[in-house]
Scaffold this motif. Sequence first.
Motif, mmCIF file in Angstrom:
data_model
loop_
_atom_site.group_PDB
_atom_site.id
_atom_site.type_symbol
_atom_site.label_atom_id
_atom_site.label_comp_id
_atom_site.label_asym_id
_atom_site.label_seq_id
_atom_site.Cartn_x
_atom_site.Cartn_y
_atom_site.Cartn_z
ATOM 1 N N ASN A 220 5.406 9.479 4.763
ATOM 2 C CA ASN A 220 4.270 10.175 4.820
ATOM 3 C C ASN A 220 3.302 8.627 4.417
ATOM 4 O OD1 ASN A 220 5.944 12.339 5.823
ATOM 5 N ND2 ASN A 220 6.388 12.827 3.941
ATOM 6 N N ALA A 221 3.481 8.160 3.034
ATOM 7 C CA ALA A 221 2.440 7.236 3.158
ATOM 8 C C ALA A 221 2.169 6.396 3.873
ATOM 9 C CB ALA A 221 3.290 6.659 1.801
ATOM 10 N N LEU A 222 2.749 6.350 4.781
ATOM 11 C CA LEU A 222 1.683 5.145 6.299
ATOM 12 C C LEU A 222 1.294 6.110 6.856
ATOM 13 C CD1 LEU A 222 2.303 3.064 8.294
ATOM 14 C CD2 LEU A 222 4.645 3.467 9.200
ATOM 15 N N LYS B 235 17.507 3.210 9.657
ATOM 16 C CA LYS B 235 17.170 4.136 9.302
ATOM 17 C C LYS B 235 15.156 3.205 9.225
ATOM 18 C CE LYS B 235 19.608 7.314 6.582
ATOM 19 N NZ LYS B 235 20.273 7.670 5.072
ATOM 20 N N TRP B 236 14.019 4.622 9.920
ATOM 21 C CA TRP B 236 13.220 3.705 10.063
ATOM 22 C C TRP B 236 12.012 3.969 9.858
ATOM 23 C CZ3 TRP B 236 13.961 -1.084 13.227
ATOM 24 C CH2 TRP B 236 15.148 -1.374 13.796
ATOM 25 N N VAL B 237 10.562 3.586 9.701
ATOM 26 C CA VAL B 237 9.752 3.867 8.952
ATOM 27 C C VAL B 237 8.765 2.833 9.974
ATOM 28 C CG1 VAL B 237 7.714 4.293 7.299
ATOM 29 C CG2 VAL B 237 9.997 4.747 6.940
ATOM 30 N N ALA C 195 0.642 -1.313 -0.001
ATOM 31 C CA ALA C 195 0.151 0.232 0.193
ATOM 32 C C ALA C 195 1.089 2.051 -0.255
ATOM 33 C CB ALA C 195 -1.289 -0.137 1.331
ATOM 34 N N ILE C 196 2.277 1.565 0.294
ATOM 35 C CA ILE C 196 2.620 2.603 0.618
ATOM 36 C C ILE C 196 3.347 2.379 -0.893
ATOM 37 C CG2 ILE C 196 5.412 2.959 1.571
ATOM 38 C CD1 ILE C 196 4.731 1.703 3.942
ATOM 39 N N VAL D 165 13.399 7.370 1.929
ATOM 40 C CA VAL D 165 12.365 6.893 3.791
ATOM 41 C C VAL D 165 11.747 7.928 3.831
ATOM 42 C CG1 VAL D 165 13.278 7.180 6.261
ATOM 43 C CG2 VAL D 165 14.978 6.464 4.469
ATOM 44 N N THR D 166 11.740 9.812 3.943
ATOM 45 C CA THR D 166 10.251 10.371 4.104
ATOM 46 C C THR D 166 9.709 9.965 3.554
ATOM 47 O OG1 THR D 166 12.285 11.926 4.495
ATOM 48 C CG2 THR D 166 9.983 12.646 4.562
#
Length: 251
Positions: free
Chosen positions: A227-229, A99-101, A54-55, A222-223
């Motif tokens: 933002n999509a999440l 780096k984390w989402v 979905a992202i 990553v950003t």
Amino acid sequence: MTPAKLTTALLLCLLLAQPAWAEQPYQIVTEEWAPYNYLDNHRLTGMTTDIVQAIMALTGDHFETMVLPSMRSSQVLRNRPRVILYSMFRTPEREPLYKWVGPIVEEAIYPYQLASAAPPLNSLEQLLQAPRVTTRQAGLIPDVLQAKGFTNLDKSAAENQQLYLMLVAGRTGVIVGDTAAGVAYYTRQLHIAPGTLRQVPVELYRSSLYIAFSRDSDDATVTAWANALQHLRDTGELARIQQRYQQPASP
């Protein structure tokens, strides 16, 4: 060209040059860990798989995904450029490595025993003194248990399914390895009747699941994923995906 101009030209080329891998697409890796990421009839599915897809639908990315053994997927994330791994617990030790989402979902790990086991275990002290506590061969959970002082660990299970088969067959008295959603999934898959297993009321680990990017990953990517999440969260789509995989087992 004068030496000074040649030096300037070389410096400009070096400044503009990018590493060879910078133009390569990202590689997504994951492992078999139901209900978050797993193969069903050779098709990759699961809660986090649906979220990642979905992202990418929102960001326009089309990155290839590989399913690897747990230890291998972590090695790829640490050692190769432009890698994305899901699902991963975010721990203090891992914090500076990636780096984390996220977070995607918060989960807890509890031990399980047969409901018919006597006496029932109800404390950490009883667990530490149990004849055997079985967990997987590798991963975060065995490390957590060892840090808590477990000296009775049996790390013979290569896959999650083995934990349940060993418990039902009487080859171990306690298993530790899955969240409540994972336990519900595996008991359904293995046709273990509802009520056969009992959750021991001792929370051994709690954390949130994240998507991890290798440290070389571009901050803009990553950003964009973060933002999509957040968009999925704001619109309620994230909760809808989670609910599909958190339904309790049917009686």
